[in-house]
Design an enzyme around this catalytic site. Structure first.
Site, mmCIF file in Angstrom:
data_model
loop_
_atom_site.group_PDB
_atom_site.id
_atom_site.type_symbol
_atom_site.label_atom_id
_atom_site.label_comp_id
_atom_site.label_asym_id
_atom_site.label_seq_id
_atom_site.Cartn_x
_atom_site.Cartn_y
_atom_site.Cartn_z
ATOM 1 N N VAL A 198 -20.829 0.440 -5.409
ATOM 2 C CA VAL A 198 -20.965 -0.993 -5.131
ATOM 3 C C VAL A 198 -22.371 -1.325 -4.618
ATOM 4 C CG1 VAL A 198 -20.038 -2.946 -3.841
ATOM 5 C CG2 VAL A 198 -18.493 -1.140 -4.598
ATOM 6 N N LYS A 227 0.862 -1.181 0.000
ATOM 7 C CA LYS A 227 0.000 0.000 0.000
ATOM 8 C C LYS A 227 0.896 1.227 0.000
ATOM 9 C CE LYS A 227 -4.523 0.864 0.489
ATOM 10 N NZ LYS A 227 -5.672 0.087 0.013
ATOM 11 N N TYR A 272 -25.261 0.043 -4.938
ATOM 12 C CA TYR A 272 -26.378 0.110 -5.898
ATOM 13 C C TYR A 272 -26.401 -1.145 -6.777
ATOM 14 C CZ TYR A 272 -30.069 2.248 -8.580
ATOM 15 O OH TYR A 272 -31.298 2.510 -9.156
ATOM 16 N N GLY A 275 -25.942 2.357 2.110
ATOM 17 C CA GLY A 275 -25.067 3.006 1.125
ATOM 18 C C GLY A 275 -25.291 2.453 -0.270
ATOM 19 N N GLY A 286 -23.894 3.455 -3.202
ATOM 20 C CA GLY A 286 -22.883 4.061 -4.076
ATOM 21 C C GLY A 286 -22.541 3.113 -5.208
#
Ligand code: NAD
Length: 378
Positions: free
Chosen positions: A197, A86, A199, A193, A195
């Site tokens: 993903v 990361k 939806y 949520g 968003g």
């Protein structure tokens, strides 16, 4: 000029046998960044580049150490020949983004010599990856048009639809395991949520006959859901925790399973896209004791990393014995259902909560890479 400084993190509280951690500065470009490579036993480390206005370098270091470690576990259970890494840029994405900064970040990624591959993350976007790509080939999550110039029929692009499909596969596994049902038809699912993903997850659930209870801070997306889905009820932001649903699917924020909410939940299953859904490790055990089956977040939301992984392999070397195309990527993502089932089996056999079981299975894979196929792909 880019200046790199190897960091000794052995005494850091978030140290977990990280292989290499490097701090970078490029004064002219305004870059301050850290790249952390946690483990490369399975392959080069892959993980997003987060941009965040950390108050101190110490906060940034803690974040990058934890996030890179998480990526090792995620890629191991995702059946990818990739390790965990990361990067974090210590800057404010709302005002500090410049082409020069991301080009300098590209130099930093390249400095790692291929042990770290970067991608989009919180605070960074596709166009930033393009600037990184000017100085390194170790970057994925590029715009589709760029990929089309490099390969025929590029696979990859926006990872969210693959994440959503993987979450749906993991959710189905949990429903099968806990509720003994082969389908979500007739089940009540609370989705927090809607968003990118959440939806798409609702669309899969709706198509298969589930009843949806949805919350979001964005009214427009709720209205859209109401118009599109057959059986949908809009609920208040805080009411989502009290619903008598079969499944709670957190797809917005992390840490929504916490001391304040855990005794309010009436679901049998938790399966959603959000990262770090459990506020603390103890919540894994508490869910287990309450009889709520938790589908580990990093396992079921790994469709996205599969997508960016396939994109990278297509631009470099294909490690698989099959073609890298949309069909095979989708088949790989659908394996999340089997892997999630294996985690539940393992948890039951060893009397463990599911999150702990997932971690142990991941460790079995990345600490003994030859086991990868037997656990993740059988
Ligand atoms: P997104 O930003 O597109 O969607 C998040 C949605 O949550 C938005 O619609 C937002 O309005 C809503 N929201 C914010 N606060 C809320 C609240 N208090 N209650 C209800 N809704 C709220 O994000 P996304 O890409 O859909 O990702 C969702 C989650 O999944 C995030 O935690 C993300 O880290 C994780 N995730 C995403 C991917 C991916 O491929 N996009 C991959 C792995 C994990």
């Amino acid at each position: 000029m880019l200046v790199a400084k190897e960091l000794d993190v052995k005494n850091h509280e978030s140290y977990h046998n990280h292989e290499r951690v490097v701090y970078f500065e490029h004064e002219a470009a305004g870059l301050k960044a850290i790249i952390s490579v946690h483990n490369t036993n399975l392959g080069p480390s892959l993980g997003g580049c987060r941009m965040y206005p950390y108050e101190t370098q110490e906060q940034a270091l803690t974040d990058v150490l934890r996030l890179s470690r998480g990526m090792t576990y995620k890629s191991a259970l995702a059946g990818l020949p990739l390790g965990g890494g990361k990067s974090v840029i210590l800057a404010d994405p709302r005002k500090d983004k410049t082409q020069a900064l991301f080009e300098a970040m590209g130099e930093a990624v390249d400095y790692m010599g291929g042990s770290y591959i970067t991608a989009e993350d919180v605070g960074t976007a596709e166009e930033n990856m393009l600037h990184i790509a000017k100085h390194t080939k170790y970057v994925t999550g590029l715009p589709k048009e760029t990929l089309q110039q490099r390969v025929q029929n590029p696979v990859g692009g926006n990872p969210s639809p693959y994440t959503a499909y993987g979450v749906f596969c993991g959710l189905k596994a949990a429903v099968k395991y806990r509720l003994k049902k082969d389908s979500v038809a007739g089940l009540k699912v609370g989705v927090q949520g809607l968003g990118s993903v959440g939806y798409d997850l609702c669309r899969f659930l709706d198509e298969q006959g589930a009843t949806l209870f949805v919350s979001d801070i964005n009214d427009a997306v709720l209205e859209k859901a109401k118009a599109e889905f057959k059986n949908v009820h809009i609920v208040g932001l805080d009411d989502i925790y009290d619903l008598p649903v079969d499944v709670y699917a957190p797809c917005a924020l992390g840490a929504t399973v916490n001391d304040m909410t855990i005794n309010r939940l009436k679901c049998s299953v938790i399966a959603g896209a959000a990262n770090n859904q459990l506020h603390q490790k103890k919540h894994d055990q508490i869910l287990h004791d309450k009889g709520i089956l938790y589908a580990p977040d990093y396992v079921i939301n790994s469709g996205g990393v599969m997508c960016v992984g396939y994109e990278f392999f297509q631009l470099t070397d294909n490690p698989f014995a099959y073609e890298l195309n949309e069909e095979n990527l989708k088949a790989h993502v659908s394996e999340i259902e089997n892997v999630t089932m294996k985690i539940f089996d393992y948890a039951d056999k060893h009397g463990l909560p599911a999150g702990e079981a997932a971690d142990r299975l991941a460790e079995e894979i990345f600490l003994a890479p030859d086991k990868m196929k037997s656990v993740a792909n059988s």
